[in-house]
Every structure is written in C-alpha cells, then in structure tokens.
Design a protein around this motif. Structure first.
Motif, PDB file in Angstrom:
ATOM      1  N   MET A 117      45.811  47.820  45.272  1.00 46.70           N
ATOM      2  CA  MET A 117      44.864  47.532  44.252  1.00 46.70           C
ATOM      3  C   MET A 117      46.152  46.640  43.305  1.00 46.70           C
ATOM      4  O   MET A 117      45.159  45.697  42.290  1.00 46.70           O
ATOM      5  N   LEU A 118      47.188  46.904  42.329  1.00 48.26           N
ATOM      6  CA  LEU A 118      47.471  46.693  41.588  1.00 48.26           C
ATOM      7  C   LEU A 118      47.856  45.650  41.634  1.00 48.26           C
ATOM      8  O   LEU A 118      47.646  43.448  40.993  1.00 48.26           O
ATOM      9  N   GLY A 119      47.820  44.878  42.771  1.00 44.11           N
ATOM     10  CA  GLY A 119      48.353  43.692  43.290  1.00 44.11           C
ATOM     11  C   GLY A 119      47.451  42.711  43.300  1.00 44.11           C
ATOM     12  O   GLY A 119      47.641  41.298  42.921  1.00 44.11           O
ATOM     13  N   LYS A 120      46.224  43.073  43.829  1.00 42.71           N
ATOM     14  CA  LYS A 120      45.001  42.186  43.535  1.00 42.71           C
ATOM     15  C   LYS A 120      44.974  42.227  42.474  1.00 42.71           C
ATOM     16  O   LYS A 120      44.187  41.000  41.751  1.00 42.71           O
ATOM     17  N   ARG A 121      45.013  43.309  40.925  1.00 45.05           N
ATOM     18  CA  ARG A 121      44.307  42.899  40.029  1.00 45.05           C
ATOM     19  C   ARG A 121      45.081  41.296  39.757  1.00 45.05           C
ATOM     20  O   ARG A 121      44.813  40.709  38.544  1.00 45.05           O
ATOM     21  N   THR A 122      46.527  41.373  39.719  1.00 47.26           N
ATOM     22  CA  THR A 122      47.602  40.152  39.224  1.00 47.26           C
ATOM     23  C   THR A 122      46.487  39.053  40.405  1.00 47.26           C
ATOM     24  O   THR A 122      46.777  37.878  39.668  1.00 47.26           O
ATOM     25  N   LEU A 123      46.238  38.506  41.616  1.00 52.02           N
ATOM     26  CA  LEU A 123      46.133  38.107  41.608  1.00 52.02           C
ATOM     27  C   LEU A 123      44.587  37.293  41.713  1.00 52.02           C
ATOM     28  O   LEU A 123      43.944  35.837  40.888  1.00 52.02           O
ATOM     29  N   TYR A 124      43.616  38.469  40.963  1.00 54.66           N
ATOM     30  CA  TYR A 124      42.753  37.835  40.839  1.00 54.66           C
ATOM     31  C   TYR A 124      42.718  37.315  39.408  1.00 54.66           C
ATOM     32  O   TYR A 124      42.203  36.280  38.991  1.00 54.66           O
ATOM     33  N   CYS A 125      43.178  38.165  38.338  1.00 59.30           N
ATOM     34  CA  CYS A 125      43.287  38.097  37.286  1.00 59.30           C
ATOM     35  C   CYS A 125      44.336  36.633  37.115  1.00 59.30           C
ATOM     36  O   CYS A 125      43.975  35.190  36.198  1.00 59.30           O
ATOM     37  N   ASP A 126      45.113  36.539  37.965  1.00 63.55           N
ATOM     38  CA  ASP A 126      45.606  34.846  37.822  1.00 63.55           C
ATOM     39  C   ASP A 126      45.194  33.215  38.238  1.00 63.55           C
ATOM     40  O   ASP A 126      45.319  32.325  38.018  1.00 63.55           O
ATOM     41  N   ASN A 127      43.933  33.438  38.747  1.00 64.49           N
ATOM     42  CA  ASN A 127      43.064  32.806  39.014  1.00 64.49           C
ATOM     43  C   ASN A 127      41.900  32.792  37.897  1.00 64.49           C
ATOM     44  O   ASN A 127      40.453  32.576  38.172  1.00 64.49           O
ATOM     45  N   GLY A 128      42.076  34.184  36.879  1.00 67.06           N
ATOM     46  CA  GLY A 128      40.826  34.044  35.631  1.00 67.06           C
ATOM     47  C   GLY A 128      39.565  34.890  35.542  1.00 67.06           C
ATOM     48  O   GLY A 128      38.984  35.117  34.738  1.00 67.06           O
ATOM     49  N   ALA A 129      40.212  35.971  36.851  1.00 68.21           N
ATOM     50  CA  ALA A 129      39.323  37.075  36.197  1.00 68.21           C
ATOM     51  C   ALA A 129      39.751  37.413  35.246  1.00 68.21           C
ATOM     52  O   ALA A 129      41.178  37.517  34.977  1.00 68.21           O
TER      53      ALA A 129
END
Length: 164
Positions: A117-129
C-alpha cells in the motif's frame, strides 16, 4: 484473442473480452503482466460507502471507482478516487489516467501488505495525486500526503476517520 502469457498494454487488457467478468481487481506490473486480487464483500461495501461520503464532502469534481492510473510500475487501480473538474478534463477520455486523480484511495484486503500500500502511495503521488488514503478492514482510514502521514485529509478535512 490476446495470449495472456505475453505482456500487454492496459488498453489491450481492457479490450480483452475474456477478462470482462472476472471477480478480481486487475492491475499490471512493469512487464505488462496481469496481477489479480480477489476481493470480499466488505471490500465492495466499503467502496460504496466511501463513494457516498466523498460526494457528501466535495463541492467540485467527481468520484471515480476502480480508477486505472498509469504508473512507473504498470497500471494500478485505485479502489476509489476523487478528481477535480479541472483534472477530470484531462483524464476522462483515457483508458488509464495519465495523471492521477487528486485523491487515490485503497481498501485493504487480506491479500494486501502495508508495504504494498505504501508503494502504491509513492506511485500515485509520483504521478500527481495530492493525497493517498488507506481504508483498513475495520473501516479506519490513514491519510497521506506525498511525503508524510497526516492526522486527517488536508483536501477534505471533515471526512470521517472511520466508516461504519
């Protein structure tokens, strides 16, 4: 028909009729391989409740359920997301969001780990979330900005910390 053993683009996966009725959440990894996660009824129930609560707390934009987001590690699918009207203009006609919605929310399942889940946080935020939320199996939320955990959402400060 596409051979599912080979890598595929997200558009090809979305167009494949053999994948339409699977009872799984489907994502892809960096190699274009399918990742399927079975979900339980509470997972669907929480997504519905989150959607209703978001609509009760937003003044602009739309709620997106099962929102595909292009990331550096393949296509990830946020269980629920919120996109402002401005962001929605950019992404509404895409097969997968080229820019993540402002809020991406994941409902934990028994197959998920906190590290995932924390990995997804990074991925989404790196793409603008701007925010990433996790809803655990008891309906409790954790709120995150790109760089830290938050006591509550900064974008929707009145959003409840727990759903029932």
């Amino acid at each position: 028909m596409m051979n599912l053993n080979q890598s595929a683009t997200w558009q090809e996966l979305c167009s494949n009729s053999s994948l339409h009725d699977l009872p799984f959440k489907i994502e892809s990894n960096q190699q274009g391989q399918l990742l399927m996660t079975p979900v339980k009824v509470y997972h669907s129930l929480f997504k519905g409740k989150i959607t209703g609560l978001l609509y009760a707390h937003i003044e602009d934009g739309e709620v997106l359920v099962e929102c595909a987001v292009r990331t550096q590690q393949g296509t990830k699918v946020a269980d629920v997301a919120w996109a402002s009207s401005q962001r929605l203009e950019l992404i509404q006609d895409e097969a997968e969001c080229s820019v993540a919605p402002e809020i991406c929310i994941e409902v934990m399942s028994s197959a998920n780990t906190e590290a995932e889940m924390l990995g997804k946080r990074t991925l989404y935020c790196d793409n603008g979330a701007q925010e990433f939320w996790i809803c655990d199996q008891q309906g409790r939320f954790r709120f995150f900005s790109p760089d830290k955990e938050l006591a509550r959402s900064l974008l929707l400060p009145d959003f409840p910390a727990t759903i029932r």
